[in-house]
Design a protein around this motif. Structure first.
Motif, PDB file in Angstrom:
ATOM      1  N   SER A 102       1.700  85.413  18.380  1.00  0.00           N
ATOM      2  CA  SER A 102       0.592  85.198  19.425  1.00  0.00           C
ATOM      3  C   SER A 102       0.291  83.728  19.907  1.00  0.00           C
ATOM      4  O   SER A 102       0.220  83.089  18.951  1.00  0.00           O
ATOM      5  CB  SER A 102      -0.734  85.688  18.914  1.00  0.00           C
ATOM      6  OG  SER A 102      -1.669  85.717  19.785  1.00  0.00           O
ATOM      7  N   PRO A 103       0.281  83.598  21.209  1.00  0.00           N
ATOM      8  CA  PRO A 103       0.489  84.472  22.395  1.00  0.00           C
ATOM      9  C   PRO A 103       1.765  84.900  22.504  1.00  0.00           C
ATOM     10  O   PRO A 103       2.802  84.178  22.311  1.00  0.00           O
ATOM     11  CB  PRO A 103      -0.272  83.607  23.480  1.00  0.00           C
ATOM     12  CG  PRO A 103       0.199  82.352  23.123  1.00  0.00           C
ATOM     13  CD  PRO A 103      -0.152  82.109  21.727  1.00  0.00           C
ATOM     14  N   ALA A 104       1.776  86.023  23.464  1.00  0.00           N
ATOM     15  CA  ALA A 104       3.018  86.500  23.867  1.00  0.00           C
ATOM     16  C   ALA A 104       3.750  85.489  25.061  1.00  0.00           C
ATOM     17  O   ALA A 104       5.002  85.838  25.260  1.00  0.00           O
ATOM     18  CB  ALA A 104       3.056  88.108  24.254  1.00  0.00           C
ATOM     19  N   SER A 105       2.996  84.895  25.949  1.00  0.00           N
ATOM     20  CA  SER A 105       3.411  84.008  26.937  1.00  0.00           C
ATOM     21  C   SER A 105       2.321  82.943  26.707  1.00  0.00           C
ATOM     22  O   SER A 105       1.453  82.802  26.315  1.00  0.00           O
ATOM     23  CB  SER A 105       3.230  84.693  28.270  1.00  0.00           C
ATOM     24  OG  SER A 105       1.900  85.242  28.609  1.00  0.00           O
ATOM     25  N   ASN A 106       3.158  81.681  27.210  1.00  0.00           N
ATOM     26  CA  ASN A 106       2.063  80.389  27.184  1.00  0.00           C
ATOM     27  C   ASN A 106       2.786  79.446  28.176  1.00  0.00           C
ATOM     28  O   ASN A 106       4.087  79.610  28.542  1.00  0.00           O
ATOM     29  CB  ASN A 106       2.367  79.840  25.648  1.00  0.00           C
ATOM     30  CG  ASN A 106       1.063  78.974  25.754  1.00  0.00           C
ATOM     31  OD1 ASN A 106       0.292  78.829  26.431  1.00  0.00           O
ATOM     32  ND2 ASN A 106       1.015  78.348  24.323  1.00  0.00           N
ATOM     33  N   THR A 107       2.039  78.710  28.779  1.00  0.00           N
ATOM     34  CA  THR A 107       2.611  77.822  29.891  1.00  0.00           C
ATOM     35  C   THR A 107       3.102  76.560  29.164  1.00  0.00           C
ATOM     36  O   THR A 107       2.784  76.164  27.965  1.00  0.00           O
ATOM     37  CB  THR A 107       1.329  77.421  30.899  1.00  0.00           C
ATOM     38  OG1 THR A 107       0.291  76.728  30.252  1.00  0.00           O
ATOM     39  CG2 THR A 107       1.239  78.618  31.754  1.00  0.00           C
ATOM     40  N   THR A 108       3.940  75.792  29.980  1.00  0.00           N
ATOM     41  CA  THR A 108       4.285  74.391  29.401  1.00  0.00           C
ATOM     42  C   THR A 108       3.509  73.203  29.783  1.00  0.00           C
ATOM     43  O   THR A 108       2.854  73.322  30.828  1.00  0.00           O
ATOM     44  CB  THR A 108       5.781  74.518  30.032  1.00  0.00           C
ATOM     45  OG1 THR A 108       5.791  74.031  31.181  1.00  0.00           O
ATOM     46  CG2 THR A 108       6.936  75.215  29.307  1.00  0.00           C
ATOM     47  N   THR A 109       3.549  72.312  28.874  1.00  0.00           N
ATOM     48  CA  THR A 109       2.950  71.041  29.111  1.00  0.00           C
ATOM     49  C   THR A 109       3.712  69.995  29.912  1.00  0.00           C
ATOM     50  O   THR A 109       4.686  70.368  30.523  1.00  0.00           O
ATOM     51  CB  THR A 109       2.268  70.258  27.804  1.00  0.00           C
ATOM     52  OG1 THR A 109       3.552  69.887  27.225  1.00  0.00           O
ATOM     53  CG2 THR A 109       1.870  71.262  27.076  1.00  0.00           C
ATOM     54  N   SER A 110       3.080  68.858  30.411  1.00  0.00           N
ATOM     55  CA  SER A 110       3.726  68.082  31.000  1.00  0.00           C
ATOM     56  C   SER A 110       5.012  67.398  30.562  1.00  0.00           C
ATOM     57  O   SER A 110       5.903  66.871  30.957  1.00  0.00           O
ATOM     58  CB  SER A 110       2.710  66.814  31.380  1.00  0.00           C
ATOM     59  OG  SER A 110       2.539  66.239  30.137  1.00  0.00           O
ATOM     60  N   THR A 111       5.042  67.579  29.061  1.00  0.00           N
ATOM     61  CA  THR A 111       6.374  67.248  28.492  1.00  0.00           C
ATOM     62  C   THR A 111       7.329  68.266  28.326  1.00  0.00           C
ATOM     63  O   THR A 111       8.328  68.267  27.792  1.00  0.00           O
ATOM     64  CB  THR A 111       6.167  66.936  26.885  1.00  0.00           C
ATOM     65  OG1 THR A 111       5.609  67.994  26.245  1.00  0.00           O
ATOM     66  CG2 THR A 111       5.221  65.863  26.943  1.00  0.00           C
ATOM     67  N   GLY A 112       7.102  69.461  28.933  1.00  0.00           N
ATOM     68  CA  GLY A 112       8.004  70.479  28.892  1.00  0.00           C
ATOM     69  C   GLY A 112       7.834  71.555  27.780  1.00  0.00           C
ATOM     70  O   GLY A 112       8.808  72.389  27.592  1.00  0.00           O
ATOM     71  N   GLU A 113       7.010  71.239  27.060  1.00  0.00           N
ATOM     72  CA  GLU A 113       6.931  72.227  25.623  1.00  0.00           C
ATOM     73  C   GLU A 113       5.890  73.029  25.984  1.00  0.00           C
ATOM     74  O   GLU A 113       4.896  73.219  26.695  1.00  0.00           O
ATOM     75  CB  GLU A 113       6.507  71.287  24.596  1.00  0.00           C
ATOM     76  CG  GLU A 113       7.663  70.214  24.317  1.00  0.00           C
ATOM     77  CD  GLU A 113       7.412  69.592  22.905  1.00  0.00           C
ATOM     78  OE1 GLU A 113       6.371  69.641  22.345  1.00  0.00           O
ATOM     79  OE2 GLU A 113       8.005  68.517  22.872  1.00  0.00           O
ATOM     80  N   SER A 114       6.056  74.241  25.140  1.00  0.00           N
ATOM     81  CA  SER A 114       5.041  75.324  24.925  1.00  0.00           C
ATOM     82  C   SER A 114       5.229  75.833  23.327  1.00  0.00           C
ATOM     83  O   SER A 114       6.125  75.496  22.666  1.00  0.00           O
ATOM     84  CB  SER A 114       5.303  76.375  25.821  1.00  0.00           C
ATOM     85  OG  SER A 114       4.153  77.466  25.638  1.00  0.00           O
ATOM     86  N   ALA A 115       4.174  76.604  22.902  1.00  0.00           N
ATOM     87  CA  ALA A 115       4.229  77.259  21.692  1.00  0.00           C
ATOM     88  C   ALA A 115       3.629  78.283  21.328  1.00  0.00           C
ATOM     89  O   ALA A 115       2.792  78.955  22.218  1.00  0.00           O
ATOM     90  CB  ALA A 115       3.416  76.183  20.685  1.00  0.00           C
ATOM     91  N   THR A 116       3.849  79.187  20.403  1.00  0.00           N
ATOM     92  CA  THR A 116       3.396  80.396  19.820  1.00  0.00           C
ATOM     93  C   THR A 116       2.850  80.425  18.330  1.00  0.00           C
ATOM     94  O   THR A 116       3.766  79.309  17.709  1.00  0.00           O
ATOM     95  CB  THR A 116       4.247  81.566  20.336  1.00  0.00           C
ATOM     96  OG1 THR A 116       3.289  82.749  19.895  1.00  0.00           O
ATOM     97  CG2 THR A 116       5.660  81.588  19.600  1.00  0.00           C
ATOM     98  N   THR A 117       2.349  81.260  18.059  1.00  0.00           N
ATOM     99  CA  THR A 117       2.240  81.003  16.569  1.00  0.00           C
ATOM    100  C   THR A 117       2.714  82.711  15.880  1.00  0.00           C
ATOM    101  O   THR A 117       2.760  83.631  16.315  1.00  0.00           O
ATOM    102  CB  THR A 117       0.605  81.362  16.156  1.00  0.00           C
ATOM    103  OG1 THR A 117       0.031  80.000  16.672  1.00  0.00           O
ATOM    104  CG2 THR A 117       0.287  81.512  14.585  1.00  0.00           C
ATOM    105  N   PHE A 118       3.627  82.393  14.740  1.00  0.00           N
ATOM    106  CA  PHE A 118       4.240  83.392  14.062  1.00  0.00           C
ATOM    107  C   PHE A 118       3.500  83.624  12.691  1.00  0.00           C
ATOM    108  O   PHE A 118       3.017  82.577  12.090  1.00  0.00           O
ATOM    109  CB  PHE A 118       5.665  82.872  13.788  1.00  0.00           C
ATOM    110  CG  PHE A 118       6.267  84.304  12.849  1.00  0.00           C
ATOM    111  CD1 PHE A 118       6.829  85.220  13.551  1.00  0.00           C
ATOM    112  CD2 PHE A 118       6.492  84.025  11.445  1.00  0.00           C
ATOM    113  CE1 PHE A 118       7.743  86.231  12.748  1.00  0.00           C
ATOM    114  CE2 PHE A 118       6.967  84.826  10.640  1.00  0.00           C
ATOM    115  CZ  PHE A 118       7.614  86.030  11.155  1.00  0.00           C
TER     116      PHE A 118
END
Length: 745
Positions: A444-460
């Protein structure tokens, strides 16, 4: 009168001679028979004592391998005999503690095994072999002729009778755990040989620890994995006297003199854990053995040098085949065994990074960098998506990764944040996340946007033990991460160890993350400081600070108390149902609930109270289903606010009218985060009535002041009246520390 013919008897002299002769004969008989028998009894009792101490040494070695933190232990090698006035004792018995080699091959060997991860398979492909030693106590008794030697090897402590070549295990084995499908191997290194009649300290060293997990499988799927260990314990004893005999998929056979082979026939991949500990002198840290790729991005590459036990190695020189791709062509690994190479601008190529002589595949990795692809896009163009294993590991305790194969120790935390990035860098792009097996874990979440550094994250979030895949996709690309969850549904320590109201007590809490209730049946308390000798409350009552064990569950206010009566020597393992009547109930922790424990009172060998601030104590909780959890608490864990000053000055008015009790309280407190509140109360001891309270304003990471607490006006002289002054400091995390002092007007 004729003296020559006097025939009267000299009865006194004859009697004295006979009495003296009788005494001499009695003493001789006593010296020849009773003294040896009494000394043999002394030696026998010492032998039993040393067995308990060697169990502690065994546990210290296992714990050092498990955690990487050395735990000292003390062994009394010899004993002295009671003083005798007219009789003679032999010299004090002196024993020997020494490391032992083996008659044949001294190596631990795992065969028909390979790692499931391709990169790890470069070093673990077919077999794994490391030398080891045993550790023995050899008694030097004068009368107890048949005393056994005590011998530790391969996680097992046994009574060993060399003349008969027989062994009697005193502990169970930890080599194979069929429930968690784990094989654990610890090599012992170093040289130790000391003989004396006094005590000796054993200080294990973590040469390659904590034990690392590697997922492995049979190289030939039709054959079992074999684990051969050097040991004086015969295969028949291991089968009949340890839990190996009850494992359906494990067979134990003798493999020559002092060697036993365990055949592990598990169909699916399992966990191999390896470590190396040392004792005495000459213990050596294993050198670097292979290089693994931790993280590779367009603009940087992180590699890690590891030894043959899969632990990181610092100070290893890493070379790059094409130095023009990176800002530096050579680097030395940090304390975590890693080195990061930053790519120069405007390049796009592959390079080989290597250690040692780059003679084999295990000594090198190949990485690609691309810094010539221009600035960040807005996500409308195609881009590549990759998991950031290195960042995910550094941000999450309990998560370890080798390439794209990760292990989550859910006993440390059940939810971890997984990071991914884009190449070229995308600002505002969308990443999609998914899992292959929701019973093992969810995201969660199943989708997420990237930041200015090109990174994104989710929690397992882990649900149970098992292996599954976590996927990330975006920009027409994707990546897969394999996660194996271990120790899921565990009872975990909350990291809040601290002293209680009394400095000679310890408090801590645990949380039951299982789906079902658990019952705590036994508790083991093992201080790291050998001078902490007893746990013994001074009170005749029951309850918190009146019994050795007190537990409460804040969610439903349940309370459990275990009281020994006369205390116990440390270290100890205590059956909670063996307390005094009314305090002999095992402790229940409901699913999802927390439990708070208070241990009281810690004493030294002279029965003096021990301030437990900063003292480490290993706690093991045993549960009714046969499982257990072990953790180390500290009397001053980070996060608990500190009371730095707590002094009172009597300013009571004892003459004139009105009269009253009054005390000025000089206090200072501090916390690593922020002090939220300070509360002071004044309570009359005789009736328990609170007569005054104050909550001075505080802010920041520390605060101090002088607060006046005053009792009510009274016509009688308050001299001799007793009051309890209590100070409670609470930090911004909700952690509290309370101190109380009793004052007399």
């Amino acid at each position: 009168m004729r003296f020559r013919d006097d025939t009267r008897g000299v009865t006194v002299q004859v009697g004295a001679v006979l009495l003296f002769a009788t005494i001499i004969i009695a003493l001789s008989v006593y010296q020849a028979t009773v003294v040896p028998a009494e000394n043999a009894d002394v030696e026998y009792r010492h032998s039993q004592q040393v067995q308990g101490q060697l169990v502690d040494v065994r546990n210290a070695l296992v714990s050092t391998a498990e955690t990487g933190n050395a735990r000292p232990a003390t062994v009394s090698l010899g004993t002295e005999y009671p003083n005798r006035v007219f009789l003679v004792n032999p010299p004090p018995a002196a024993g020997t503690l020494r490391t032992d080699t083996y008659d044949g091959d001294p190596a631990i060997e795992v065969s028909n095994v390979n790692a499931t991860n391709d990169e790890t398979r470069d070093y673990l492909d077919g077999s794994w072999t490391q030398p080891t030693k045993g550790l023995s106590f050899v008694p030097g008794y004068n009368e107890y002729r048949d005393a056994p030697r005590l011998r530790y090897e391969a996680s097992l402590l046994s009574n060993y009778y060399p003349e008969q070549n027989t062994s009697v295990p005193l502990t169970d084995q930890l080599l194979v755990d069929e429930q968690t499908r784990t094989v654990s191997l610890v090599a012992l290194n170093g040289s130790l040989s000391t003989s004396r009649s006094s005590s000796v300290a054993v200080n294990p060293s973590a040469l390659s620890a904590p034990a690392q997990r590697v997922q492995v499988q049979a190289d030939d799927s039709g054959q079992p994995v074999t684990v051969t260990i050097p040991t004086v314990v015969n295969a028949s004893v291991l089968r009949n006297s340890t839990n190996l005999g009850g494992m359906d998929n494990v067979t134990v056979v003798q493999n020559g003199s002092q060697r036993v082979t365990l055949s592990v026939d598990w169909d699916e991949p399992f966990t191999l854990r390896t470590a190396k500990v040392g004792v005495g002198s000459g213990a050596t840290n294993p050198p670097s053995y292979y290089l693994t790729l931790v993280e590779s991005d367009d603009d940087s590459v992180t590699v890690e040098a590891r030894d043959e036990y899969n632990n990181p190695v610092s100070g290893v020189e890493i070379n790059v085949s094409d130095a023009g791709l990176f800002e530096e062509g050579t680097k030395v690994t940090r304390a975590d065994g890693r080195a990061t190479f930053e790519a120069v601008d405007g390049v796009s190529d592959s390079a080989t990074l290597s250690i040692l002589g780059n003679n084999t595949a295990r000594e090198r990795v190949v990485a690609t960098v691309d810094t010539g692809t221009g600035p960040a896009t807005n996500g409308s163009e195609a881009y590549a998506v990759d998991w950031l294993e290195g960042k995910s590991v550094s941000e999450n305790p309990g998560l370890s990764c080798s390439g794209e194969t990760c292990t989550l120790d859910a006993s440390q935390q059940t939810a971890v944040t997984l990071f991914a990035d884009s190449a070229p860098t995308v600002d505002g792009g969308t990443f999609q996340f998914a899992v292959s097996n929701r019973s093992v874990g969810t995201i969660s979440p199943a989708s997420n946007t990237t930041t200015s550094t090109g990174e994104s994250a989710t929690t397992f979030t882990a649900n149970r033990n098992g292996t599954g895949y976590v996927y990330v996709s975006g920009g027409g690309s994707g990546d897969r991460l394999e996660i194996t969850v271990t120790n899921s549904g565990a009872v975990v320590y909350n990291g809040d160890g601290r002293t209680g109201i009394v400095d000679s007590s310890l408090r801590f809490s645990v949380t039951n993350n299982r789906q079902t209730d658990v019952t705590v049946t036994d508790i083991r308390v093992d201080p790291a400081n050998p001078f902490i000798a007893r746990l013994d409350d001074p009170s005749t009552g029951f309850g918190q600070y009146a019994s050795e064990f007190y537990m409460t569950t804040p969610g439903d206010d349940d309370e459990y108390t275990t009281d020994f009566g006369n205390g116990r020597a440390l270290p100890l393992t205590f059956d909670l149902s063996d307390g005094q009547p009314g305090t002999d109930t095992e402790h229940l922790i409901e699913a999802g609930e927390s439990a708070e424990y208070t241990l009281y009172e810690f004493l030294d060998e002279n029965d003096n109270s021990v301030d437990m601030s900063g003292e480490e104590v290993e706690i093991t909780l045993f549960f009714s289903d046969g499982t257990q959890t072990t953790f180390t608490i500290d009397g001053d864990e980070p996060g608990s606010p500190s009371v730095d000053t707590f002094q009172t000055t009597d300013t009571s008015k004892t003459s004139g009218n009105p009269k009253y009790a009054r005390f000025d309280v000089n206090w200072s407190v501090s916390d690593e985060t922020a002090v939220q509140s300070v509360d002071l109360t004044m309570t009359r001891v005789s009736n328990g009535q609170q007569v005054d309270s104050a909550s001075p304003p505080v802010s920041g990471s520390s605060a101090s002041g002088t607060t006046t607490l005053r009792g009510p006006d009274q016509s009688s002289n308050p001299s001799g009246q007793q009051y309890e002054i209590t100070l409670t400091v609470t930090d911004s995390d909700g952690q509290s520390t309370t101190e109380t002092t009793t004052v007399t007007v």
